[in-house]
Design a protein around this motif. Sequence first.
Motif, PDB file in Angstrom:
ATOM      1  N   GLN A  56       8.651  43.727 -39.894  1.00 35.17           N
ATOM      2  CA  GLN A  56       9.352  42.552 -40.428  1.00 35.17           C
ATOM      3  C   GLN A  56      10.851  42.787 -40.571  1.00 35.17           C
ATOM      4  OE1 GLN A  56       7.238  42.009 -44.109  1.00 35.17           O
ATOM      5  NE2 GLN A  56       5.509  40.955 -43.138  1.00 35.17           N
ATOM      6  N   ASN A  57      11.224  44.059 -40.807  1.00 30.71           N
ATOM      7  CA  ASN A  57      12.628  44.449 -40.972  1.00 30.71           C
ATOM      8  C   ASN A  57      13.349  43.589 -42.019  1.00 30.71           C
ATOM      9  OD1 ASN A  57      14.840  46.089 -40.442  1.00 30.71           O
ATOM     10  ND2 ASN A  57      15.641  44.706 -38.872  1.00 30.71           N
ATOM     11  N   PRO A  58      12.865  43.565 -43.265  1.00 31.05           N
ATOM     12  CA  PRO A  58      13.526  42.759 -44.298  1.00 31.05           C
ATOM     13  C   PRO A  58      14.909  43.314 -44.629  1.00 31.05           C
ATOM     14  CG  PRO A  58      11.847  44.155 -45.266  1.00 31.05           C
ATOM     15  CD  PRO A  58      11.704  44.309 -43.789  1.00 31.05           C
ATOM     16  N   ASP A  59      15.804  42.439 -45.041  1.00 29.51           N
ATOM     17  CA  ASP A  59      17.175  42.876 -45.305  1.00 29.51           C
ATOM     18  C   ASP A  59      17.417  43.229 -46.764  1.00 29.51           C
ATOM     19  OD1 ASP A  59      17.129  40.396 -46.514  1.00 29.51           O
ATOM     20  OD2 ASP A  59      18.589  39.460 -45.148  1.00 29.51           O
ATOM     21  N   ASP A  60      16.357  43.226 -47.587  1.00 31.97           N
ATOM     22  CA  ASP A  60      16.533  43.513 -49.010  1.00 31.97           C
ATOM     23  C   ASP A  60      15.861  44.813 -49.437  1.00 31.97           C
ATOM     24  OD1 ASP A  60      13.950  42.621 -48.647  1.00 31.97           O
ATOM     25  OD2 ASP A  60      13.900  41.406 -50.478  1.00 31.97           O
TER      26      ASP A  60
ATOM     27  N   PRO B  45      18.204  50.870 -50.013  1.00 39.39           N
ATOM     28  CA  PRO B  45      18.903  51.551 -48.908  1.00 39.39           C
ATOM     29  C   PRO B  45      18.229  52.837 -48.458  1.00 39.39           C
ATOM     30  CG  PRO B  45      20.482  50.719 -50.500  1.00 39.39           C
ATOM     31  CD  PRO B  45      19.121  50.503 -51.101  1.00 39.39           C
TER      32      PRO B  45
ATOM     33  N   ALA C 277      15.165  51.798 -46.490  1.00 49.17           N
ATOM     34  CA  ALA C 277      15.570  51.211 -45.207  1.00 49.17           C
ATOM     35  C   ALA C 277      15.995  52.288 -44.215  1.00 49.17           C
ATOM     36  CB  ALA C 277      16.699  50.207 -45.423  1.00 49.17           C
TER      37      ALA C 277
END
Length: 312
Positions: free
Chosen positions: A164-168, A171, A174
């Motif tokens: 899904q590669n969520p941006d939230d 860090p 991620a």
Amino acid sequence: MAATSVRPKWASLPTDARAYVERRLGSPVTAAVDCTGGFTPGVASRLLLADGRHVFLKGMSSDHPFAPQYADEIAVTSVLPDGVGPRVLWWAMPEDSDGWWWLCLEDIPGTVPVLSPDSADTVMALAAVEQAGKLLTPSPLDSARPITELVGRWLTGWSTLAAQNPDDLDPWAAGHLSALAGIEEKWQQDAAGKTLLHWDLRPDNMLRREDGSVVIIDWSYQNQGAAWIDPAVLVPHLIMDGHSPADAEAAVSHLPQPDDPDVLTAFAAGIGGYWEKSSRRPNPPGVPFLRAHQVRAAAATRVWLRHRTGWV
């Protein structure tokens, strides 16, 4: 403790449901203390009966989405040996009780233990976990399934998030998402075993009795597996109660551990990814505080993972 679920009160239940319970109890209910802890929206009430007895009652209508979990809890709790869990007084299935699952237990006066460093509660909680592991090996439940059959499917959150590669994402998570996804299932290679597992060990699934001892409650999963799994489940909760990762691991080090330390790291990845993924879902009906708990659990497990992996 603060409310974690929205449960129906005893007085709000249908008249027929309350009448059935009182027939089974053999005495009218004169007072009820309705509990708010836990993350399922069923009835959970301490009942005072006209004959002076106290009991603890759990129940849920069979048409609720969470109802199968009550069926599992009855199956497990009813076979627990003395010294593990609360004593079962009676239970009922929907076909016998006008559509309700009921589980009636001994009422254990007590409070939720605080598993902070240097707390006597921590020592007694770990003693309860140790005793349960010994008394539940081999499993007394013939229907217990290998933990990898269900939980193995749950603990793949990092792989889902990588797709899904969520941006939230945090860090650190991620930056190591691919690596976390790569190890999160490797704990399963050392998960087989004959121990009946609680799987959901956390402070609010325990009660500290008046004498200081701790009893483990809410046995809701028909899982068996390696004896190291339940102690590992407890580690993030020790971190949430103030332990450093190293101290949390030291606290459970006298309990069963996997032979390969990489297996424990993989399990930490699996459970952390589960909470990370689950915390992004909508709240289930009647359980408005579950996702916030999972956010805290995910954060604690990231701290544990950073300690175990050394990844910066």
